[in-house]
Design a protein around this motif. Structure first.
Motif, PDB file in Angstrom:
ATOM      1  N   SER A   1     -83.915  70.155   3.922  1.00  0.00           N
ATOM      2  CA  SER A   1     -83.689  68.707   3.971  1.00  0.00           C
ATOM      3  C   SER A   1     -82.283  68.365   4.440  1.00  0.00           C
ATOM      4  O   SER A   1     -82.076  67.323   5.068  1.00  0.00           O
ATOM      5  CB  SER A   1     -83.948  68.075   2.602  1.00  0.00           C
ATOM      6  N   LEU A   2     -81.315  69.226   4.146  1.00  0.00           N
ATOM      7  CA  LEU A   2     -79.937  68.957   4.568  1.00  0.00           C
ATOM      8  C   LEU A   2     -79.790  69.038   6.085  1.00  0.00           C
ATOM      9  O   LEU A   2     -78.848  68.485   6.655  1.00  0.00           O
ATOM     10  CB  LEU A   2     -78.968  69.901   3.863  1.00  0.00           C
ATOM     11  N   PHE A   3     -80.728  69.723   6.742  1.00  0.00           N
ATOM     12  CA  PHE A   3     -80.731  69.796   8.209  1.00  0.00           C
ATOM     13  C   PHE A   3     -81.703  68.789   8.833  1.00  0.00           C
ATOM     14  O   PHE A   3     -81.551  68.415   9.991  1.00  0.00           O
ATOM     15  CB  PHE A   3     -81.098  71.216   8.668  1.00  0.00           C
ATOM     16  N   LEU A   4     -82.710  68.387   8.071  1.00  0.00           N
ATOM     17  CA  LEU A   4     -83.769  67.538   8.603  1.00  0.00           C
ATOM     18  C   LEU A   4     -83.264  66.160   9.041  1.00  0.00           C
ATOM     19  O   LEU A   4     -83.521  65.732  10.167  1.00  0.00           O
ATOM     20  CB  LEU A   4     -84.880  67.380   7.562  1.00  0.00           C
TER      21      LEU A   4
ATOM     22  N   ARG B   1     -81.848  63.081  -0.138  1.00  0.00           N
ATOM     23  CA  ARG B   1     -81.573  61.722   0.333  1.00  0.00           C
ATOM     24  C   ARG B   1     -80.096  61.473   0.632  1.00  0.00           C
ATOM     25  O   ARG B   1     -79.762  60.504   1.316  1.00  0.00           O
ATOM     26  CB  ARG B   1     -82.043  60.705  -0.704  1.00  0.00           C
ATOM     27  N   VAL B   2     -79.205  62.329   0.137  1.00  0.00           N
ATOM     28  CA  VAL B   2     -77.762  62.132   0.352  1.00  0.00           C
ATOM     29  C   VAL B   2     -77.410  62.095   1.844  1.00  0.00           C
ATOM     30  O   VAL B   2     -76.654  61.214   2.271  1.00  0.00           O
ATOM     31  CB  VAL B   2     -76.937  63.187  -0.426  1.00  0.00           C
ATOM     32  N   PRO B   3     -77.931  63.010   2.685  1.00  0.00           N
ATOM     33  CA  PRO B   3     -77.605  62.912   4.117  1.00  0.00           C
ATOM     34  C   PRO B   3     -78.017  61.579   4.741  1.00  0.00           C
ATOM     35  O   PRO B   3     -77.353  61.089   5.648  1.00  0.00           O
ATOM     36  CB  PRO B   3     -78.379  64.073   4.746  1.00  0.00           C
ATOM     37  N   VAL B   4     -79.085  60.979   4.264  1.00  0.00           N
ATOM     38  CA  VAL B   4     -79.531  59.689   4.793  1.00  0.00           C
ATOM     39  C   VAL B   4     -78.469  58.625   4.508  1.00  0.00           C
ATOM     40  O   VAL B   4     -78.129  57.821   5.388  1.00  0.00           O
ATOM     41  CB  VAL B   4     -80.897  59.286   4.201  1.00  0.00           C
ATOM     42  N   ALA B   5     -77.923  58.624   3.282  1.00  0.00           N
ATOM     43  CA  ALA B   5     -76.867  57.665   2.942  1.00  0.00           C
ATOM     44  C   ALA B   5     -75.612  57.916   3.779  1.00  0.00           C
ATOM     45  O   ALA B   5     -74.968  56.976   4.250  1.00  0.00           O
ATOM     46  CB  ALA B   5     -76.547  57.746   1.448  1.00  0.00           C
ATOM     47  N   ILE B   6     -75.283  59.183   3.992  1.00  0.00           N
ATOM     48  CA  ILE B   6     -74.108  59.521   4.818  1.00  0.00           C
ATOM     49  C   ILE B   6     -74.337  59.071   6.264  1.00  0.00           C
ATOM     50  O   ILE B   6     -73.429  58.513   6.900  1.00  0.00           O
ATOM     51  CB  ILE B   6     -73.793  61.022   4.723  1.00  0.00           C
TER      52      ILE B   6
ATOM     53  N   GLU C   1     -74.669  49.910  -1.778  1.00  0.00           N
ATOM     54  CA  GLU C   1     -76.036  49.435  -1.643  1.00  0.00           C
ATOM     55  C   GLU C   1     -76.898  50.479  -0.929  1.00  0.00           C
ATOM     56  O   GLU C   1     -78.033  50.748  -1.327  1.00  0.00           O
ATOM     57  CB  GLU C   1     -76.004  48.137  -0.829  1.00  0.00           C
ATOM     58  N   ALA C   2     -76.363  51.060   0.128  1.00  0.00           N
ATOM     59  CA  ALA C   2     -77.101  52.089   0.878  1.00  0.00           C
ATOM     60  C   ALA C   2     -77.342  53.319   0.007  1.00  0.00           C
ATOM     61  O   ALA C   2     -78.441  53.884   0.006  1.00  0.00           O
ATOM     62  CB  ALA C   2     -76.331  52.474   2.139  1.00  0.00           C
ATOM     63  N   LEU C   3     -76.328  53.732  -0.734  1.00  0.00           N
ATOM     64  CA  LEU C   3     -76.456  54.900  -1.616  1.00  0.00           C
ATOM     65  C   LEU C   3     -77.520  54.657  -2.677  1.00  0.00           C
ATOM     66  O   LEU C   3     -78.393  55.501  -2.901  1.00  0.00           O
ATOM     67  CB  LEU C   3     -75.094  55.207  -2.256  1.00  0.00           C
ATOM     68  N   LEU C   4     -77.468  53.501  -3.309  1.00  0.00           N
ATOM     69  CA  LEU C   4     -78.457  53.157  -4.332  1.00  0.00           C
ATOM     70  C   LEU C   4     -79.874  53.166  -3.753  1.00  0.00           C
ATOM     71  O   LEU C   4     -80.778  53.777  -4.315  1.00  0.00           O
ATOM     72  CB  LEU C   4     -78.144  51.792  -4.938  1.00  0.00           C
ATOM     73  N   ASN C   5     -80.039  52.515  -2.623  1.00  0.00           N
ATOM     74  CA  ASN C   5     -81.376  52.408  -2.035  1.00  0.00           C
ATOM     75  C   ASN C   5     -81.864  53.714  -1.435  1.00  0.00           C
ATOM     76  O   ASN C   5     -83.028  54.074  -1.596  1.00  0.00           O
ATOM     77  CB  ASN C   5     -81.408  51.287  -0.996  1.00  0.00           C
ATOM     78  N   HIS C   6     -81.007  54.419  -0.726  1.00  0.00           N
ATOM     79  CA  HIS C   6     -81.433  55.671  -0.108  1.00  0.00           C
ATOM     80  C   HIS C   6     -81.629  56.779  -1.139  1.00  0.00           C
ATOM     81  O   HIS C   6     -82.604  57.514  -1.077  1.00  0.00           O
ATOM     82  CB  HIS C   6     -80.432  56.127   0.958  1.00  0.00           C
ATOM     83  N   VAL C   7     -80.703  56.910  -2.066  1.00  0.00           N
ATOM     84  CA  VAL C   7     -80.769  58.039  -3.005  1.00  0.00           C
ATOM     85  C   VAL C   7     -81.679  57.741  -4.197  1.00  0.00           C
ATOM     86  O   VAL C   7     -82.534  58.558  -4.533  1.00  0.00           O
ATOM     87  CB  VAL C   7     -79.354  58.466  -3.465  1.00  0.00           C
ATOM     88  N   ILE C   8     -81.545  56.593  -4.824  1.00  0.00           N
ATOM     89  CA  ILE C   8     -82.349  56.303  -6.018  1.00  0.00           C
ATOM     90  C   ILE C   8     -83.757  55.825  -5.633  1.00  0.00           C
ATOM     91  O   ILE C   8     -84.757  56.459  -5.962  1.00  0.00           O
ATOM     92  CB  ILE C   8     -81.652  55.256  -6.926  1.00  0.00           C
TER      93      ILE C   8
END
Length: 152
Positions: A23-26, A85-90, A113-120
């Protein structure tokens, strides 16, 4: 923590390792393909939800005959989902900081807001259908094993 709980947690961590690495590469791969100009309908298949659903089926097959397979499934998904989901927020941050214009930069006004929505929220979007699919897989595998015993 009891020994059974430690063993269950260790098993969950063991099963989550490879999907976490994938997932970290995806997400960066999908981001790069979007930057190259491939249309969304082509790169749609390269996504975390598909990886999560495949992971859930794999877990169901690997854990159906273990003690507490549903707990291993849930813990593995709970470890995997937020990390994936962390890479998505980054990538949201990168996209908005440099105004690149991919789909990653849409919807949110700030990084919190992005971190909350993407990660949680994103984790729940992955975890709920994956847990259902993994649970169905466990039930089917147990049924299949039981049917084979009866036929012998």
């Amino acid at each position: 923590m009891e020994n059974n709980e430690k063993t269950t947690l260790r098993q969950a961590i063991h099963f989550a390792k490879v999907p976490v690495i994938i997932s970290l590469f995806l997400s960066p791969t999908r981001y790069t393909l979007e930057l190259i100009g491939l249309p969304e309908n082509v790169i749609f298949i390269i996504g975390l939800l598909w990886l999560t659903l495949g992971f859930a089926i794999y877990l169901g097959i690997k854990t159906f005959n273990k003690k507490m397979p549903y707990r291993i499934l849930l813990l593995s998904l709970a470890i995997f989902s937020p990390i994936s989901r962390v890479p998505v927020a980054i990538l949201w941050w990168v996209d908005t900081k440099w105004e690149i214009g991919t789909h990653y930069g849409l919807y949110y006004d700030n990084f919190g807001e992005a971190l909350l929505n993407h990660v949680i929220y994103g984790s729940l979007v992955q975890l709920i259908p994956a847990f259902i699919l993994g649970s169905i897989t466990i039930a089917l595998m147990r049924y299949r094993k039981q049917s084979q015993k009866i036929n012998l």
